[in-house]
Every structure is written in structure tokens, then in C-alpha cells.
Design a protein around this motif. Structure first.
Motif, PDB file in Angstrom:
ATOM      1  N   ARG A  84       7.947   6.016   6.333  1.00 52.17           N
ATOM      2  CA  ARG A  84       7.508   5.244   5.170  1.00 52.17           C
ATOM      3  C   ARG A  84       8.191   3.868   5.163  1.00 52.17           C
ATOM      4  O   ARG A  84       7.542   2.848   4.903  1.00 52.17           O
ATOM      5  N   LYS A  90       0.831  -1.195   0.000  1.00 49.41           N
ATOM      6  CA  LYS A  90       0.000   0.000   0.000  1.00 49.41           C
ATOM      7  C   LYS A  90       0.872   1.254   0.000  1.00 49.41           C
ATOM      8  O   LYS A  90       1.812   1.364   0.781  1.00 49.41           O
ATOM      9  N   GLY A  91       0.580   2.167  -0.900  1.00 54.86           N
ATOM     10  CA  GLY A  91       1.325   3.420  -0.969  1.00 54.86           C
ATOM     11  C   GLY A  91       2.539   3.382  -1.874  1.00 54.86           C
ATOM     12  O   GLY A  91       3.270   4.376  -1.960  1.00 54.86           O
TER      13      GLY A  91
END
Length: 267
Positions: free
Chosen positions: A161, A13-14
Motif C-alpha cells: 500500500r 486512490k484508495g
């Protein structure tokens, strides 16, 4: 899930095309790469330290109430926020700040911060701490339950992140997701833990983990990975030597004219 070496990072995801390019700069192209992208060091954010117990050079989580916030004009313009918790007072100093940030740090705001305490002109200071405002009507959220990993990174790739991507990859880690080259007998003789256990531990060490042991590379989880790395290196060298031995040297025909020509040129 199948072998993670065959699963691209774009399943996370991302991670779009731009983020995948940034990850590739640090060698992360599939989920196995992400799991073997091990932390350089760790931060202890598992407890709140009273301000009065802080020492210069100490990284710590602190909580307190803002007693004042002023813009000072020294060598560089900075926002100085005074924070106290009843055991002591220190300053939070920001060299890069906005008016909105200044307004959000007004008197009476309850903050939780993380950073390194350094000696300053008026006592201890933390430069550009990570912080969040706490709602005084609600109990503060719990602190981290594990040590916080710090990963090798590159421009545009934040620690937050990387942590999120590693946690997503760990959630997909199954018993056969990574190739484990050690025979059970060898692992048993050397008292080596399963590979997936070592990987999980190094990404999420518990609060009571020995930071010095981890920093020196002496932890059992690090030994497990080092043993496999050394073993695979030795096996690859052995395979290379066997490959070289299997090559036969070409037969060189006996020279017919060169010997006479060489002797004639001696004079």
C-alpha cells in the motif's frame, strides 16, 4: 499541480478516512509528507537467482516447479513445499496456511517466490515467502525494473500500500511542487542535483544502484537531502539567534529598602 504540502492524502486512490488515520500515525497527512517518507532499505527483485546459487541469509527472487507439498507435525504444524528449478531444490515453509492455499501449491505448479534463504533440516528453506503462480503456457512476467523500497510503517499499513501511494504521489510531482530552498549558485558549487530528481531516485533506484552506498547514506541523492536539511537547520538557528538579539532586557530599578534589610539581617 500546486504545492504538494497543500494537497491532502485523501486525493490518492484508495485513501479514505480510515486509511488517512493510519497514514497520520506515521506523519503522512499531505503529498509532500508522502514523498519525504523515504525508504529504510531496499530489496533487489530485479533478477531471478538459480536455486543452486542461493546462499544462507540471501534475499532473492527464485522460480521453480513444485515437486511436493506436505503438512508436517514438528514443534509446530507447518506446510512444507518442495521447489526445484534444475539447479537445486529448496523448501518453502508456511506455519499459517489454509486448505485452499495447500491445494494451490500442488505438484507441478510453477512458482515465482521472494524471501530469505535459511538453513533448514533438509537444506535451504524460505519461511512464508511472497509468491505467485505462473501460467506454464505463457512466458513469465518481467521482474521488477527498479529496487523495491521498504518504508517505515505501522500496524495495518502494508508495504504494498505504501509503495502504491508513493508512486501515485510521484506521478503528481512537478518541477515546482516541492519548495527547493537551495539557490542555483549554491547547488552548482556543491554539485547538488535538483530536489525532485533526488526524491524520484530514492523511491525508485535503478537495478544497478549501489545497495551498500544507499545503506550507508553515501549516495548523491541522500547527500542532496542531507545538505538541505542541514542548511535549513542552520538558517533556523540563525533566525532564532537574531530574534533573541532583538529583544531588549528589561530595566531593573535600583532597590531602595532591600539592601538595608539584607544588611540588618546579617547580625
Amino acid at each position: 499541480m500546486s504545492e504538494l504540502s497543500k494537497v491532502p492524502v485523501t486525493v490518492l486512490k484508495g485513501v479514505g478516512e480510515a486509511m488517512a488515520e493510519k497514514l497520520a500515525k506515521v506523519g503522512l497527512e499531505n503529498l509532500q509528507d508522502v514523498l519525504f517518507h523515504l525508504p529504510l532499505r531496499y530489496q533487489d527483485r530485479t533478477r531471478v537467482v538459480p536455486i543452486g546459487q542461493l546462499r544462507p541469509g540471501q534475499d532473492a527472487v527464485i522460480e521453480g516447479v513444485v515437486s511436493g507439498a506436505d503438512v508436517t507435525m514438528g514443534k509446530r504444524r507447518s506446510l512444507v513445499v518442495r521447489l526445484g528449478d534444475g539447479t537445486g531444490v529448496l523448501s518453502l515453509r508456511f506455519y499459517h496456511f489454509s486448505n485452499a492455499q495447500k491445494e494451490g501449491l500442488k505438484r507441478g505448479t510453477h512458482l515465482r517466490c521472494y524471501g530469505e534463504a535459511r538453513p533448514g533440516a533438509s537444506g535451504l528453506e524460505i519461511y512464508h515467502p511472497e509468491y505467485r503462480a505462473l501460467n506454464g503456457d505463457e512466458p513469465p512476467p518481467p521482474v521488477e525494473q527498479t529496487l523495491t523500497p521498504i518504508y517505515p510503517s505501522t500496524e495495518g499499513l502494508t508495504q504494498q500500500r505504501l509503495r502504491l501511494l508513493c508512486q501515485q504521489s510521484l506521478s503528481l510531482l512537478g518541477p515546482r511542487s516541492l519548495p527547493d530552498w537551495l539557490p542555483d549558485e549554491l547547488a552548482r558549487d556543491y554539485q547538488l542535483a535538483p530536489l525532485d530528481d533526488a526524491i524520484r531516485y530514492l523511491h525508485n533506484p535503478p537495478a544497478d544502484a549501489d545497495l551498500d552506498e544507499l545503506a550507508e547514506g553515501q549516495h548523491w541523492a541522500q547527500h542532496r537531502l542531507a545538505f538541505e536539511e542541514l542548511l535549513t537547520h542552520q538558517l533556523s538557528q540563525q533566525r532564532l539567534r537574531e530574534s533573541l538579539r532583538s529583544l531588549r532586557a528589561p530595566v531593573l530599578p535600583k532597590a531602595k529598602r532591600l539592601q538595608a534589610q539584607y544588611l540588618a539581617n546579617l547580625g
